[in-house]
Design an enzyme around this catalytic site. Structure first.
Site, PDB file in Angstrom:
ATOM      1  N   GLY A  71       0.807  -1.218   0.000  1.00  0.00           N
ATOM      2  CA  GLY A  71       0.000   0.000   0.000  1.00  0.00           C
ATOM      3  C   GLY A  71       0.841   1.270   0.000  1.00  0.00           C
ATOM      4  CB  SER A  72       3.847   2.300   1.902  1.00  0.00           C
ATOM      5  OG  SER A  72       3.286   2.039   3.167  1.00  0.00           O
ATOM      6  CG  ASN A 151      -5.420   3.809   8.672  1.00  0.00           C
ATOM      7  OD1 ASN A 151      -5.773   4.781   7.995  1.00  0.00           O
ATOM      8  ND2 ASN A 151      -4.371   3.838   9.455  1.00  0.00           N
ATOM      9  CD  GLN A 179      -7.440  -0.636   7.113  1.00  0.00           C
ATOM     10  OE1 GLN A 179      -8.275  -1.439   7.522  1.00  0.00           O
ATOM     11  NE2 GLN A 179      -6.168  -0.699   7.496  1.00  0.00           N
ATOM     12  CB  ALA A 200      -1.665  -9.083  -0.597  1.00  0.00           C
ATOM     13  CG  HIS A 201      -0.070  -6.735   4.862  1.00  0.00           C
ATOM     14  ND1 HIS A 201      -0.288  -6.276   6.137  1.00  0.00           N
ATOM     15  CD2 HIS A 201       0.397  -5.670   4.162  1.00  0.00           C
ATOM     16  CE1 HIS A 201       0.054  -4.988   6.203  1.00  0.00           C
ATOM     17  NE2 HIS A 201       0.462  -4.598   5.013  1.00  0.00           N
ATOM     18  CB  THR A 237      13.341 -10.444 -10.547  1.00  0.00           C
ATOM     19  OG1 THR A 237      14.504 -10.188 -11.347  1.00  0.00           O
ATOM     20  CG2 THR A 237      12.813 -11.833 -10.833  1.00  0.00           C
ATOM     21  CB  CYS A 325       2.290   3.777  10.928  1.00  0.00           C
ATOM     22  SG  CYS A 325       1.441   2.717   9.770  1.00  0.00           S
TER      23      CYS A 325
HETATM   24  C1  LIG Z   1      -1.808  -0.541   5.877  1.00  0.00           C
HETATM   25  C2  LIG Z   1      -2.186   0.666   5.122  1.00  0.00           C
HETATM   26  C3  LIG Z   1      -1.305   1.244   4.185  1.00  0.00           C
HETATM   27  C4  LIG Z   1       0.078   0.726   3.965  1.00  0.00           C
HETATM   28  O1  LIG Z   1       0.096  -0.529   3.351  1.00  0.00           O
HETATM   29  P1  LIG Z   1       1.436  -1.409   3.397  1.00  0.00           P
HETATM   30  O2  LIG Z   1       1.144  -2.554   2.501  1.00  0.00           O
HETATM   31  O3  LIG Z   1       1.618  -1.832   4.806  1.00  0.00           O
HETATM   32  O4  LIG Z   1       2.533  -0.542   2.891  1.00  0.00           O
HETATM   33  C5  LIG Z   1      -1.742   2.344   3.478  1.00  0.00           C
HETATM   34  N1  LIG Z   1      -2.958   2.857   3.670  1.00  0.00           N
HETATM   35  C6  LIG Z   1      -3.827   2.343   4.547  1.00  0.00           C
HETATM   36  C7  LIG Z   1      -5.176   2.947   4.707  1.00  0.00           C
HETATM   37  C8  LIG Z   1      -3.464   1.224   5.313  1.00  0.00           C
HETATM   38  O5  LIG Z   1      -4.321   0.733   6.205  1.00  0.00           O
END
Ligand SMILES: *Cc1c(COP(=O)(O)O)cnc(C)c1O
Length: 380
Positions: A71-72, A151, A179, A200-201, A237, A325
């Site tokens: 996400g970041s 979040n 989210q 994905a996580h 890769t 975070c």
């Molecule tokens: C967790 C989160 C991110 C960051 O995602 P990562 O995969 O951990 O880098 C960005 N935005 C929101 C709203 C999130 O909850």
């Protein structure tokens, strides 16, 4: 001691089905997707199949999907990439005060490069004001970035309406949907979304893999220089196993969306009704009528949130204070301050986020533990 995991907005446990889908790509199919022999072609095919599946879920084209590290990176690439590639059209960006740091810090970086960023206020429930958004649009506004769901407090924004406004004004619209995936419907065409991040996580997939969707035709700067992977936008890769895992996790999330939403919403509502009944001086934060189904952000007045976390941890319970975070730092959450909580109330808050592996027993254990701990802490 049993581990009771109730921090599913921070990350989720990998789904066993997803793991099994990934394993062949960590064992037998280790070829480089850029190689022309059949072992490499296996990897290439897995990646392109995954891209197709993801595109179907989002209702976009496969060549509008880029794989990232999460996400970041998706937020960074979308905002910096679109802003820098379109700066001849204007250098004004609109976002909100309650975005994830992946968006806020990215915007602050752009300010150093001469971009001007307007940070929209939110009301006491965490909602942006659509009229204020309209009023702030200027000739030189090129990008609006508003998250789908928050979040920390779970508040859901009216993405379709924002997308419509952006479209009418010829402004690109990016949404951080990290989210939202798994509990809210997404259709980038219907909702007029030009760019979207997911990870994905957050929906029972592996860590370190995400997607950036960017509508075809929108110029954006590449983020990693080097090889020609991802249509020459992101060198390196490909992480085939993670890509396969992401697409499987998304497929499951999409298939089970309604059922999953109902299940975690019931547990969350049960949790809050019991807490309100048995502990006084608590405040539920966020938009009670329009928030993520598994999210519960509660202030326990007169108690320090960090102390609550530590005491819960001693009982094997994982929850968080605001966003993961910023935990560890003693700053009050920027989201809770933005909805108007004072510093003390902000710091007395915890976030419980229910996921698909939680049971009523988990919630009962949390409720009973909180009752004891809050009482004890208030007596100190
Ligand atoms: C967790 C989160 C991110 C960051 O995602 P990562 O995969 O951990 O880098 C960005 N935005 C929101 C709203 C999130 O909850």
């Amino acid at each position: 001691m049993k581990e009771t995991y109730l921090d599913n907005s921070a990350t989720t446990r990998l789904d066993e089905t997803v793991l099994n889908e990934m394993l062949p790509y960590l064992k037998e199919y280790y070829g480089n997707a850029s190689s022309i022999y059949s072992l490499g072609r296996e990897s290439k095919k897995a990646i392109e199949d995954a891209r197709e599946k993801i595109a179907k879920v989002l209702n976009c084209r496969a060549d509008e999907i880029y794989f990232t590290s999460g996400g970041s990176e998706s937020d960074n690439t979308a905002i910096k990439g679109i802003a820098r590639a379109n700066k001849n059209k204007g250098k004004h960006i609109i976002t909100s005060k309650i975005e994830h740091l992946a968006v806020l810090d990215t915007c602050r970086e752009l300010e150093k490069d001469g971009f001007e960023v307007t940070y929209l206020n939110v009301d006491s429930k965490g909602r942006i004001d659509i009229q204020e958004l309209k009023n702030l649009i200027r000739e030189d506004t090129i990008l609006i970035s508003i998250m789908y769901a928050n979040n920390e407090i779970g508040t859901i924004q009216n993405i379709s309406e924002i997308g419509e406004i952006a479209k009418q004004n010829n402004i690109y619209f990016h949404t951080d949907a990290v989210q939202a995936i798994g509990t809210l419907e997404i259709d980038v065409n219907k909702q007029n979304i030009d760019s979207l991040s997911l990870s994905a996580h957050k929906f029972y997939g592996p860590k370190g893999i995400g997607v950036l969707y960017i509508r075809k035709g929108i110029k954006f700067q590449k983020f990693i220089d080097g090889g020609h992977q991802e249509r020459n936008k992101r060198a390196g890769t490909e992480n085939v196993a993670n890509i396969v895992g992401l697409s499987k996790a998304l497929e499951i999330a999409n298939r089970d969306l309604i059922e999953h939403r109902k299940q975690i919403e019931n547990l969350r509502n049960y949790f809050e009704s019991q807490i309100v009944k048995s502990i006084d001086s608590v405040v539920i934060n966020g938009d009670i009528n329009n928030r993520l189904p598994g999210n519960s952000n509660i202030s326990f007045l007169g108690v320090n949130g960090q102390d609550l976390l530590l005491n819960l941890d001693m009982l094997g319970i994982c929850v968080s204070s605001g966003s993961a975070c910023t935990s560890g730092s003693i700053d009050a959450s920027h989201v809770l301050l933005a909805i108007g909580l004072d510093e003390d109330t902000s710091k007395s808050s915890i976030r419980v986020s229910v996921g698909k592996y939680n049971t009523k027993e988990d919630i009962d254990y949390l409720i009973n533990s909180l009752k004891d701990i809050v009482k004890r802490q208030r007596n100190i």
